[in-house]
Design a protein around this motif. Structure first.
Motif, PDB file in Angstrom:
ATOM      1  N   SER A  69       0.840  -1.195   0.000  1.00  0.00           N
ATOM      2  CA  SER A  69       0.000   0.000   0.000  1.00  0.00           C
ATOM      3  C   SER A  69       0.875   1.245   0.000  1.00  0.00           C
ATOM      4  O   SER A  69       2.050   1.198   0.362  1.00  0.00           O
ATOM      5  N   GLU A  70       0.274   2.339  -0.421  1.00  0.00           N
ATOM      6  CA  GLU A  70       1.045   3.582  -0.519  1.00  0.00           C
ATOM      7  C   GLU A  70       1.652   3.932   0.831  1.00  0.00           C
ATOM      8  O   GLU A  70       1.054   3.711   1.861  1.00  0.00           O
ATOM      9  N   GLY A  71       2.876   4.418   0.794  1.00  0.00           N
ATOM     10  CA  GLY A  71       3.593   4.783   2.008  1.00  0.00           C
ATOM     11  C   GLY A  71       4.552   3.727   2.499  1.00  0.00           C
ATOM     12  O   GLY A  71       5.401   4.002   3.337  1.00  0.00           O
ATOM     13  N   ASP A  72       4.436   2.495   1.976  1.00  0.00           N
ATOM     14  CA  ASP A  72       5.323   1.419   2.406  1.00  0.00           C
ATOM     15  C   ASP A  72       6.505   1.274   1.447  1.00  0.00           C
ATOM     16  O   ASP A  72       6.386   1.510   0.248  1.00  0.00           O
ATOM     17  N   ALA A  73       7.636   0.842   1.992  1.00  0.00           N
ATOM     18  CA  ALA A  73       8.871   0.716   1.211  1.00  0.00           C
ATOM     19  C   ALA A  73       8.970  -0.655   0.544  1.00  0.00           C
ATOM     20  O   ALA A  73       8.508  -1.654   1.078  1.00  0.00           O
ATOM     21  N   GLY A  81      21.327  -7.240 -10.703  1.00  0.00           N
ATOM     22  CA  GLY A  81      21.756  -7.391  -9.323  1.00  0.00           C
ATOM     23  C   GLY A  81      21.651  -6.175  -8.431  1.00  0.00           C
ATOM     24  O   GLY A  81      21.736  -6.298  -7.213  1.00  0.00           O
ATOM     25  N   ALA A  82      21.487  -4.976  -8.973  1.00  0.00           N
ATOM     26  CA  ALA A  82      21.384  -3.783  -8.126  1.00  0.00           C
ATOM     27  C   ALA A  82      20.045  -3.782  -7.391  1.00  0.00           C
ATOM     28  O   ALA A  82      19.047  -4.324  -7.872  1.00  0.00           O
ATOM     29  N   THR A  83      20.043  -3.189  -6.213  1.00  0.00           N
ATOM     30  CA  THR A  83      18.808  -3.005  -5.454  1.00  0.00           C
ATOM     31  C   THR A  83      18.658  -1.538  -5.089  1.00  0.00           C
ATOM     32  O   THR A  83      19.646  -0.791  -5.033  1.00  0.00           O
ATOM     33  N   VAL A  84      17.424  -1.127  -4.823  1.00  0.00           N
ATOM     34  CA  VAL A  84      17.138   0.235  -4.380  1.00  0.00           C
ATOM     35  C   VAL A  84      15.884   0.181  -3.525  1.00  0.00           C
ATOM     36  O   VAL A  84      14.994  -0.645  -3.761  1.00  0.00           O
ATOM     37  N   LEU A  85      15.836   1.017  -2.505  1.00  0.00           N
ATOM     38  CA  LEU A  85      14.668   1.102  -1.637  1.00  0.00           C
ATOM     39  C   LEU A  85      13.751   2.195  -2.192  1.00  0.00           C
ATOM     40  O   LEU A  85      14.161   3.349  -2.324  1.00  0.00           O
ATOM     41  N   ALA A  86      12.510   1.814  -2.535  1.00  0.00           N
ATOM     42  CA  ALA A  86      11.561   2.745  -3.152  1.00  0.00           C
ATOM     43  C   ALA A  86      10.321   2.880  -2.280  1.00  0.00           C
ATOM     44  O   ALA A  86       9.809   1.893  -1.761  1.00  0.00           O
ATOM     45  N   THR A  87       9.857   4.117  -2.136  1.00  0.00           N
ATOM     46  CA  THR A  87       8.638   4.403  -1.390  1.00  0.00           C
ATOM     47  C   THR A  87       7.790   5.369  -2.206  1.00  0.00           C
ATOM     48  O   THR A  87       8.316   6.327  -2.774  1.00  0.00           O
ATOM     49  N   VAL A  88       6.491   5.112  -2.255  1.00  0.00           N
ATOM     50  CA  VAL A  88       5.548   5.994  -2.947  1.00  0.00           C
ATOM     51  C   VAL A  88       4.471   6.397  -1.951  1.00  0.00           C
ATOM     52  O   VAL A  88       3.894   5.538  -1.283  1.00  0.00           O
ATOM     53  N   THR A  89       4.200   7.700  -1.837  1.00  0.00           N
ATOM     54  CA  THR A  89       3.107   8.189  -0.998  1.00  0.00           C
ATOM     55  C   THR A  89       2.142   8.986  -1.869  1.00  0.00           C
ATOM     56  O   THR A  89       2.535   9.600  -2.848  1.00  0.00           O
ATOM     57  N   GLY A  90       0.901   8.953  -1.490  1.00  0.00           N
ATOM     58  CA  GLY A  90      -0.124   9.672  -2.231  1.00  0.00           C
ATOM     59  C   GLY A  90      -1.170   8.708  -2.736  1.00  0.00           C
ATOM     60  O   GLY A  90      -1.136   7.517  -2.428  1.00  0.00           O
ATOM     61  N   PRO A  91      -2.100   9.211  -3.483  1.00  0.00           N
ATOM     62  CA  PRO A  91      -2.103  10.531  -4.099  1.00  0.00           C
ATOM     63  C   PRO A  91      -2.687  11.624  -3.200  1.00  0.00           C
ATOM     64  O   PRO A  91      -3.558  11.383  -2.384  1.00  0.00           O
ATOM     65  N   THR A 110       4.409  11.313  -4.310  1.00  0.00           N
ATOM     66  CA  THR A 110       5.815  11.568  -4.009  1.00  0.00           C
ATOM     67  C   THR A 110       6.543  10.236  -4.064  1.00  0.00           C
ATOM     68  O   THR A 110       6.142   9.275  -3.400  1.00  0.00           O
ATOM     69  N   VAL A 111       7.597  10.186  -4.863  1.00  0.00           N
ATOM     70  CA  VAL A 111       8.405   8.975  -5.036  1.00  0.00           C
ATOM     71  C   VAL A 111       9.764   9.229  -4.413  1.00  0.00           C
ATOM     72  O   VAL A 111      10.408  10.245  -4.702  1.00  0.00           O
ATOM     73  N   ARG A 157      20.355   9.754  -3.121  1.00  0.00           N
ATOM     74  CA  ARG A 157      18.924   9.562  -2.879  1.00  0.00           C
ATOM     75  C   ARG A 157      18.193  10.649  -3.644  1.00  0.00           C
ATOM     76  O   ARG A 157      18.741  11.715  -3.897  1.00  0.00           O
ATOM     77  N   THR A 158      16.983  10.368  -4.022  1.00  0.00           N
ATOM     78  CA  THR A 158      16.189  11.354  -4.739  1.00  0.00           C
ATOM     79  C   THR A 158      14.735  11.235  -4.317  1.00  0.00           C
ATOM     80  O   THR A 158      14.254  10.146  -3.998  1.00  0.00           O
ATOM     81  N   THR A 159      14.078  12.376  -4.279  1.00  0.00           N
ATOM     82  CA  THR A 159      12.646  12.438  -4.019  1.00  0.00           C
ATOM     83  C   THR A 159      12.062  13.390  -5.045  1.00  0.00           C
ATOM     84  O   THR A 159      12.581  14.484  -5.242  1.00  0.00           O
ATOM     85  N   PHE A 160      11.013  12.955  -5.714  1.00  0.00           N
ATOM     86  CA  PHE A 160      10.381  13.791  -6.737  1.00  0.00           C
ATOM     87  C   PHE A 160       8.882  13.551  -6.726  1.00  0.00           C
ATOM     88  O   PHE A 160       8.396  12.576  -6.151  1.00  0.00           O
TER      89      PHE A 160
END
Length: 193
Positions: A69-73, A81-91, A110-111, A157-160
């Motif tokens: 659900s939105e807000g969870d990582a 093989g690369a990994t990244v932690l992604a979180t999406v909040t909204g709308p 917000t990503v 890190r980036t947030t957009f």
């Protein structure tokens, strides 16, 4: 006086005994409490694929994309093989509480991407939303809020913010890094009331 004082004390003792008996029935034993599904029913069918432990970080792979659900990582495992932690909040939607509520509204998410273990391609074309009817929507950057780098490197890190106009109701935001398979999905509800 002694007799009425004794009567008062007897009534108080009886009241204390009744109260103590009632409190025994309010124990915090897990066996004494009904289960949520017995009280409120099961999970809605459109949420059937969401993990019951939604506050955990889920792993999203090509073989098993993460649905949360939105807000969870989500720890996204990219091809290579690369990994990244992604979180999406909204709308987030404008006009909540207005007297007229349309069938569609502008939705903004917000990503956030962080903790990359290697180079991670980032493109807005890899993010899409789908409503409960299966309609797909492309996302655009929010003017004045910046754009993500084309590649997120370890330590960055980036947030957009991204947005689209979509139908009110249930939806899913999907991320398919590098234009490949969807690796992570976030369930959400578009509400404008």
């Amino acid at each position: 006086m002694t007799r009425s004082r004794s009567a008062v004390l007897a009534v108080a003792a009886a009241g204390a005994a009744v109260l103590a008996g009632a409190l025994v029935g309010c124990s915090s034993s897990p066996h004494a409490q009904p289960k949520a599904e017995d009280t409120y029913g099961g999970m809605p069918s459109y949420l059937a694929g969401i993990s019951s432990t939604t506050d955990e970080v889920l792993d999203g792979t090509e073989a098993r994309p993460a649905l949360t659900s939105e807000g969870d990582a989500v720890r996204v495992h990219l091809h290579g093989g690369a990994t990244v932690l992604a979180t999406v909040t909204g709308p987030v939607v404008p006009g909540e509480g207005l007297p007229y509520q349309g069938e569609t509204t502008t939705c903004t998410w917000t990503v956030s991407l962080r903790d990359a273990s290697g180079s991670v391609p980032v493109s807005l074309t890899d993010l899409t939303t789908t409503d409960q009817l299966g309609n797909a929507y492309r996302l655009s950057p929010v003017p004045g809020k910046g754009t993500p780098p084309s590649v997120l490197r370890p330590g960055q890190r980036t947030t957009f913010e991204v947005r689209t106009v979509m139908k009110v109701g249930e939806g899913v935001l999907r991320w398919a890094p590098g234009g490949g398979k969807t690796l992570a999905e976030w369930d959400f509800e578009v509400e404008n009331d």
